[in-house]
Design an enzyme around this catalytic site. Structure first.
Site, short mmCIF file in Angstrom:
data_model
loop_
_atom_site.label_atom_id
_atom_site.label_comp_id
_atom_site.label_asym_id
_atom_site.label_seq_id
_atom_site.Cartn_x
_atom_site.Cartn_y
_atom_site.Cartn_z
N TYR A 140 -3.19 -0.93 6.16
CA TYR A 140 -3.47 -1.43 4.82
C TYR A 140 -2.83 -2.79 4.58
O TYR A 140 -1.61 -2.91 4.49
CB TYR A 140 -2.99 -0.44 3.76
CG TYR A 140 -3.56 0.95 3.90
CD1 TYR A 140 -4.85 1.16 4.36
CD2 TYR A 140 -2.80 2.07 3.56
CE1 TYR A 140 -5.38 2.43 4.50
CE2 TYR A 140 -3.32 3.35 3.68
CZ TYR A 140 -4.61 3.53 4.16
OH TYR A 140 -5.13 4.79 4.29
N HIS A 198 -4.19 8.05 12.37
CA HIS A 198 -5.06 7.41 11.38
C HIS A 198 -6.49 7.22 11.91
O HIS A 198 -6.71 6.48 12.85
CB HIS A 198 -4.47 6.06 10.98
CG HIS A 198 -5.05 5.50 9.72
ND1 HIS A 198 -4.63 4.30 9.18
CD2 HIS A 198 -6.00 5.97 8.87
CE1 HIS A 198 -5.31 4.05 8.07
NE2 HIS A 198 -6.16 5.05 7.88
#
Length: 310
Positions: A56, A119
């Protein structure tokens, strides 16, 4: 605030989770100081679960969240991820995961992660997840750098398939339980009960479709799904309520999901979202929404390797 058990971990999570991805300027350029105020407000109002990733903002979200949590680490349950680092950068090797976790610990200013997750596992070979990446997370758990370990991804049936092969503590599914999608119920919910892992839901606003915010150009939902935004906004307005409040409350009400993660980076948004804890959906509205969205229900785009989109 309400809290639910995270599977068999013994952790009690706030049903509203703070998704820190917008702190990395994923959607828009954000105000860093406002992000710090948002984190403080969340903690003061009972939000105890914070989720982030080095992906992110290319580590920016982790850096900012680490700054915001300085002096408050003992008040929160902190989750981060490893394996994905950019839109097309994936590395689930043991060497990179070990390095990644140390980097995340430094950015987050902590010596342990409460929930460490692989992830977006759908982007690499299944064999690497099972035979290299997952054993590496087990080692990190044994070392104390991670208290609990889990997986995240988009293809909900693939997440279920992987959990049949390994003993996960947690699963984070995104975009599969909201007013437009309910496929999390098909396999993951029953499996979470059977195997005892904690189930987390993210993206209850379907990347802004279920809000009054403009959709990002990169949004991959089918056009018919995106066209629902204006119709749902009008319907909710006729009841005198906000579409985003209805969408978040709907997701929070799932009894088998430990926490619903909503992306936030400013004081105004966390204030509104915390207010949803006391909000109730007006009688009759959900029935009308179900009728309206029925033609597009569970229309999902695909990500990752084709063979993993089962």
């Amino acid at each position: 605030m309400e809290y639910r058990k995270l599977g068999n971990t013994g952790l009690d999570l706030s049903i509203l989770g703070f998704g820190a991805s917008p702190m990395g300027d994923v959607f828009n350029v954000s105000d860093e100081k406002d992000g710090y105020r948002a984190v403080a407000y969340a903690i003061d109002h009972g939000v105890n679960f914070f989720d982030v990733s080095p992906f992110y903002g290319l580590t920016l979200a982790e850096k900012r969240l680490g700054n915001a949590l300085e002096g408050k680490r003992d008040k929160v349950i902190l989750a981060t991820k490893c394996g994905r680092y950019d839109l097309k950068e994936f590395d689930f090797s043991e060497k990179r995961i070990l390095k990644s976790v140390d980097e995340s610990l430094a950015r987050l200013k902590t010596d342990y992660i409460d929930v460490l997750q692989l992830h977006d596992i759908e982007f690499v070979e299944k064999e690497q997840i099972l035979n290299e990446a997952w054993p590496t997370l087990v080692k990190l758990k044994e070392s104390g750098k991670a208290r609990f370990i889990g997986i995240t991804g988009l293809p909900v049936n693939y997440l279920a398939e992987i959990t049949r092969n390994i003993d996960v503590d947690t699963v984070l599914s995104w975009a599969h339980y909201n007013l437009l999608e309910d496929e999390i119920n098909r396999e993951l919910v029953p499996l979470s009960k059977k195997k005892g892992f904690g189930l987390m839901n993210a993206a209850p606003l379907m990347q802004r479709i279920l809000s009054d915010a403009p959709l990002p150009e990169w949004h991959r939902s089918p056009q018919a799904m995106k066209d629902m935004q204006s119709k749902l906004l009008a319907l909710c307005a006729s009841y005198g309520v906000k579409l985003s409040d209805v969408a978040i409350r709907y997701a929070l009400d799932h009894p088998d999901i430990s926490t619903t993660i909503v992306g936030m980076c400013d004081l105004a948004t966390i204030t509104q979202n915390v207010g949803v804890i006391d909000f109730r959906i007006p009688d009759g509205l959900l029935e009308e929404i179900e009728t309206l969205v029925a033609p597009v229900k569970n229309q999902m785009w695909y990500e990752g390797k084709l063979e993993n989109n089962i």
